[in-house]
Design an enzyme around this catalytic site. Sequence first.
Site, mmCIF file in Angstrom:
data_model
loop_
_atom_site.group_PDB
_atom_site.id
_atom_site.type_symbol
_atom_site.label_atom_id
_atom_site.label_comp_id
_atom_site.label_asym_id
_atom_site.label_seq_id
_atom_site.Cartn_x
_atom_site.Cartn_y
_atom_site.Cartn_z
ATOM 1 C CG HIS A 1 -51.421 23.319 20.567
ATOM 2 N ND1 HIS A 1 -50.893 23.847 19.414
ATOM 3 C CD2 HIS A 1 -52.485 24.096 20.872
ATOM 4 C CE1 HIS A 1 -51.598 24.903 19.043
ATOM 5 N NE2 HIS A 1 -52.565 25.070 19.908
ATOM 6 C CG ASP A 2 -56.139 21.918 18.733
ATOM 7 O OD1 ASP A 2 -55.184 22.720 18.633
ATOM 8 O OD2 ASP A 2 -57.318 22.289 18.866
ATOM 9 C CB ALA B 1 -63.131 26.151 19.826
ATOM 10 C CB SER B 2 -67.291 23.978 17.754
ATOM 11 O OG SER B 2 -66.571 23.204 16.821
ATOM 12 C CB SER B 3 -67.497 19.184 18.513
ATOM 13 O OG SER B 3 -66.478 19.007 17.549
ATOM 14 N N GLY C 1 -54.903 25.412 22.693
ATOM 15 C CA GLY C 1 -53.832 25.874 23.563
ATOM 16 C C GLY C 1 -54.218 27.086 24.393
#
Length: 491
Positions: A234-235, A11-13, A79
């Site tokens: 999905h991470d 979400a940030s990088s 996700g």
Amino acid sequence: MKTYIAVDIGASSGRLVKSECVDGTIRMEEIHRFKNEFTFSDGHDRWNVDYLVREILNGLCVLKQRGINECTMGIDTWGVDYCLLDKDDTLLDQPISYRDERTDNAIAQFSKRMSLKHLYEITGIQIQPFNTVFQLSVEGRDRLDKASTLLLIPDYLGFVFTGVKVTERTNASTMQLLNSKTQDWDDKLLEELGISKDLFAPLVEPGSILGTLNQEAFKDVDLPEVTLINVASHDTASAVLGTPGCEGDWAYISSGTWSLLGIETQEANLTYDAYHANYTNEWGACNTIRFLKNIMGMWLIQEVARMQDYEYSYPQLASMASQSPAFQQFIDVNDERFLNPHNMIEALQNYCEETNQVIPKSPHEIVRCVYDSLALCYAYELTKLEKLSKTHGNIKKLHIVGGGANNEFLNQLTADVANVIVEAGPSEATAIGNIVIQMITMGEFNDIKEARERIKQSFETRVYKPSKFNSKIFDDYTRIIHRENRKRETI
């Protein structure tokens, strides 16, 4: 020697990580990193997936400049969020972020059409306002009518590079649209949403070949020959695969923007107790289930840092917390007000004021409040996890992986509060999990058990043993959390 590339976007990088297996040892090197964030556009918080495509291409150019002419590549992201394509496979618009306000009342509206308990019994997925089922329930009918295909973010990126449309299963499970028993799209849910099954691309397993990079589509860019492999896209699914849990009863926290605390199991837990505790049964690779709890993790610290114009680094914030008095406030880190507040510091202070607690004011006090509350939440949910999974007292080790594995202060605090041995690392578990699925596909390892043994040998971890902790503090925290939960249930 084969070269493997993990495209790991959070979400940030985001980053591209190059990996090779040398004499059984997994070696990794970050070759390109870029920022990622949603921005407000056309009335919504949106991701820029065109930008993500460009940055992946930039990373592949770096790889080619280093003399790598051939590689495999897997893509993982967060996700639930999706792209809508029209009949000409053109993106309708940039995808809306799961933190957007459009789903604020979606759960309440949906519950008038279907019991939330029944929804859980069908899917096994926790009730969260950002789940795809709720996003689609408030999606504009005009956009759905124009859409020919829905692709999750990593599947869309894979489509751009190969022209092949798929829906990878581990990520698809987060949508809360799949039937946990049939392992397919649930017809009743789609009917409730007024959506045809034809909107979705075929479901595929991690480890399957997606296709080759369409060089013609990017003929102005000097790129290597790339074979794309469907990883656990999905991470969190990739992070759990990258966790070196090789023996005994262990749990994990995939610690990043979110903290995902859970166990790896073979069967979904669809009981009322699991539903009431809001635990989820997301699908993992290799026929596993990730039975876990979503906890609002480092997002709180990230937003506190942003509210202070990043005057302090994250290590500085942890150091500041360690020098501040402990357990002055108890915060329910999963309170919905913290999902996407305009000002996180004010949201934390307002919570304390409303619950008649000391209001943290200085940066030291604020970050200490967050870290204390995170550790207490981890301990609280670990106890609950043991009961729900019928392993009460049997979880001997807590693996903390992801970026949070580097936070020595929080790791030791968690070990103390939860009274459990914490093994922290590797911090790059998501990229590692992405890569080992590629390596299994290409024959480097026979299965995930062998891959995890290699992970343990290849990457350093640090062990934190619990020290004495005042149990009354945990009792006080539990009492406040129970009280606030009861208040919300009566609203």
